[in-house]
Design an enzyme around this catalytic site. Structure first.
Site, PDB file in Angstrom:
ATOM      1  N   ASP A 104       5.747   1.866  -6.240  1.00 56.57           N
ATOM      2  CA  ASP A 104       5.997   0.425  -6.290  1.00 56.57           C
ATOM      3  C   ASP A 104       4.787  -0.290  -6.892  1.00 56.57           C
ATOM      4  OD1 ASP A 104       8.366   0.925  -5.007  1.00 56.57           O
ATOM      5  OD2 ASP A 104       7.594   0.430  -3.016  1.00 56.57           O
TER       6      ASP A 104
HETATM    7  N1  URA Z   1       7.849   4.623  -0.748  1.00 58.73           N
HETATM    8  C1  URA Z   1       7.782   3.302  -0.975  1.00 58.73           C
HETATM    9  O1  URA Z   1       8.352   2.505  -0.237  1.00 58.73           O
HETATM   10  N2  URA Z   1       7.073   2.882  -2.035  1.00 58.73           N
HETATM   11  C2  URA Z   1       6.415   3.715  -2.867  1.00 58.73           C
HETATM   12  O2  URA Z   1       5.765   3.253  -3.816  1.00 58.73           O
HETATM   13  C3  URA Z   1       6.484   5.094  -2.612  1.00 58.73           C
HETATM   14  C4  URA Z   1       7.208   5.521  -1.549  1.00 58.73           C
END
Ligand code: URA
Length: 237
Positions: A104
């Protein structure tokens, strides 16, 4: 001139150990002749190398480890937002590298980029169960049943079942580490929401058996070592 095993492993076909075994069994031909010594030097541009019946066209791949900062999207381009490829050198930006899996925008830590499409595909395949480990912090202490529910496969968003995940909480239960073997969209955030909590920070600290290099500052990157590439190749189909 280049060693045969180096040439084949740099193409992401097999690890040096596998190549040595194949060579010993007569599975490598150079210009039509069996070569049992994988350390033999050849000119990869001129010699025709056959590996287990397949003629190889010499092509090297590049593998990069990036310590992703927050604020960057896991993409090779974006018209509005900063994207991870911008953090690499101008030369590396032209190599066709792309992230192996997404983090993310607000997640930090270990991201691997490569231009070896088939290997990236294998590493992301849910069948391969490649472990990804994250360090997280939370808004409030985590409920005591969290370990068990995550291990048995928690249901998120009222329907989607996650694969089993291992959780190790800090003593105050305000954070910890979690190991996943799949990569659903916002998976950890949604897992914590299913446990009536919220992620505050999330950092990936390991991909397969490759830990985030502590010497890399946020936003810094380096090419993977031969040993790290061998780890990735061990996950090939
Ligand atoms: N899980 C999430 O919620 N975000 C990420 O970036 C990776 C795993």
């Amino acid at each position: 001139m280049m060693r045969i095993d180096k040439m084949i492993s740099s193409m992401g076909i097999a690890s040096r150990r596998e190549i040595a075994k194949v060579a010993k069994n007569g599975g490598i031909l150079v210009d039509g002749i069996v070569v049992k010594d994988p350390s033999r030097h050849i000119d990869p541009e001129k010699s025709t190398v056959t590996y287990l019946g397949r003629v190889l066209r010499y092509q090297t791949f590049t593998y990069v480890m990036l310590n992703k900062p927050t604020g960057y999207v896991s993409a090779t381009e974006d018209t509005r937002l900063p994207y991870v490829l911008e953090l690499l050198s101008p030369e590396h930006q032209k190599m066709g590298l792309f992230p192996v899996g997404r983090l993310d925008r607000d997640t930090t830590g270990l991201m691997i980029l490569t231009n070896n499409g088939t290997l990236a595909h294998d590493l992301l395949s849910p069948k391969h169960h490649v472990e990804k480990e994250y360090r997280f912090t939370l808004e409030r202490p985590l409920v005591s049943c969290a370990e068990e529910r995550l291990l048995e496969g928690i249901t998120i968003d009222g329907g989607e079942r996650c694969k089993s995940a291992r959780l190790l909480c800090d003593d105050d239960r305000m954070g910890g580490v979690i190991v996943l073997t799949e990569g659903k969209y916002h998976e950890i955030k949604r897992m914590m929401e299913a446990l009536d909590n919220r992620i505050v920070t999330l950092e990936r600290i390991r991909f397969a058996a490759i830990p985030l290099d502590n010497a890399l500052a946020r936003g810094a990157w380096r090419e993977l070592t031969e040993e790290e590439i061998t780890v990735l190749l061990s996950h090939k189909k």
